[in-house]
Design a protein around this motif. Structure first.
Motif, PDB file in Angstrom:
ATOM      1  N   UNK A 215      25.563  34.010  32.950  1.00 23.82           N
ATOM      2  CA  UNK A 215      24.451  34.066  32.004  1.00 23.82           C
ATOM      3  C   UNK A 215      23.493  35.217  32.331  1.00 23.82           C
ATOM      4  N   UNK A 216      24.080  36.422  32.453  1.00 25.23           N
ATOM      5  CA  UNK A 216      23.305  37.606  32.808  1.00 25.23           C
ATOM      6  C   UNK A 216      23.237  38.530  31.601  1.00 25.23           C
TER       7      UNK A 216
ATOM      8  N   UNK B 140      27.218  42.264  44.410  1.00 24.47           N
ATOM      9  CA  UNK B 140      27.785  43.231  45.347  1.00 24.47           C
ATOM     10  C   UNK B 140      29.159  42.763  45.841  1.00 24.47           C
ATOM     11  N   UNK B 141      29.265  41.508  46.219  1.00 25.02           N
ATOM     12  CA  UNK B 141      30.558  40.957  46.647  1.00 25.02           C
ATOM     13  C   UNK B 141      31.593  41.030  45.540  1.00 25.02           C
ATOM     14  N   UNK B 142      31.156  40.697  44.341  1.00 22.75           N
ATOM     15  CA  UNK B 142      32.048  40.744  43.188  1.00 22.75           C
ATOM     16  C   UNK B 142      32.527  42.174  42.928  1.00 22.75           C
ATOM     17  N   UNK B 143      31.620  43.137  43.025  1.00 24.43           N
ATOM     18  CA  UNK B 143      31.962  44.533  42.799  1.00 24.43           C
ATOM     19  C   UNK B 143      32.951  45.045  43.848  1.00 24.43           C
ATOM     20  N   UNK B 144      32.756  44.664  45.101  1.00 20.53           N
ATOM     21  CA  UNK B 144      33.690  45.100  46.141  1.00 20.53           C
ATOM     22  C   UNK B 144      35.094  44.570  45.851  1.00 20.53           C
TER      23      UNK B 144
ATOM     24  N   UNK C 238      32.962  39.564  31.604  1.00 20.23           N
ATOM     25  CA  UNK C 238      33.256  38.158  31.928  1.00 20.23           C
ATOM     26  C   UNK C 238      32.247  37.627  32.962  1.00 20.23           C
ATOM     27  N   UNK C 239      31.949  38.435  33.973  1.00 20.93           N
ATOM     28  CA  UNK C 239      30.974  38.064  35.001  1.00 20.93           C
ATOM     29  C   UNK C 239      29.602  37.795  34.367  1.00 20.93           C
TER      30      UNK C 239
ATOM     31  N   UNK D 195      21.668  42.774  34.357  1.00 18.07           N
ATOM     32  CA  UNK D 195      22.769  43.407  35.073  1.00 18.07           C
ATOM     33  C   UNK D 195      22.370  44.822  35.497  1.00 18.07           C
ATOM     34  N   UNK D 196      21.718  45.513  34.610  1.00 20.50           N
ATOM     35  CA  UNK D 196      21.297  46.863  34.937  1.00 20.50           C
ATOM     36  C   UNK D 196      20.300  46.841  36.102  1.00 20.50           C
TER      37      UNK D 196
END
Length: 186
Positions: free
Chosen positions: A57-58, A25-29, A51-52, A63-64
């Motif tokens: 290692x997701x 969430x922080x990364x997306x913001x 890249x994230x 991720x979904x």
């Protein structure tokens, strides 16, 4: 371990916890801010997500699942999401984790953004002794597609065109004929 249960390491690897959601969430913001400020375009955005995933290692499935949990936090009902994505032209099965398909589609649309026009069309097939063709309908624009020469004396074709003309309020139809077309796998 004598109870006969088998440990599924893939299930453990893809298990999502609140920490995963908080971090993403922080990364997306941060990414949203960069796209809104113009310092990042959608192609770069998609690249940053990949890249994230690599750095953390997701898997696509995990991720979904993170994205689903994040959407649930904000009150989104994801039960109708699959149908909504299909309406956008995305063949998405939410259970299979097809984030990569969505990312590719977004990247493609970003690259060709103003040149691609989404349209709603209808198709009708005529297969008889005279013609074997596909009729593509888009408002008053009608396209006749055939691997052979289109025979305009075909009663079925003319009856169909007359009926369709009534549907569009008796407006003049713009008929494009594509005869002797070839198609090939690419």
């Amino acid at each position: 371990m004598g109870d006969g249960k088998v440990i599924d390491f893939n299930e453990l690897k893809n298990k999502v916890n609140d920490g995963d959601v908080d971090k993403f969430e922080g990364y997306m913001f941060d990414l949203f801010y960069k796209t809104q400020s113009g310092s990042m375009n959608m192609a770069e955005y998609a690249s940053e997500i990949s890249k994230y995933m690599t750095e953390n290692n997701i898997s696509e499935k995990k991720l979904f699942e993170i994205q689903k949990k994040m959407m649930e936090r904000y009150g989104f009902d994801i039960s109708g999401l699959e149908g909504s994505m299909a309406n956008l032209g995305l063949n998405v099965n939410l259970d299979s984790g097809t984030y990569e398909d969505v990312r590719k589609k977004m990247s493609f649309e970003e690259k060709y953004n103003k040149k691609i026009v989404k349209k709603s069309i209808e198709e009708y097939e005529i297969k008889n002794e005279i013609n074997n063709l596909k009729v593509v309908l888009e408002g008053v624009n009608v396209t006749l597609l055939s691997e052979k020469t289109v025979d305009l004396t075909d009663n079925e074709l003319n009856e169909f065109l007359c009926s369709y003309k009534k549907v569009v309020g008796d407006k003049q139809l713009n008929v494009t004929i594509c005869s002797n077309i070839n198609s090939y796998p690419y």
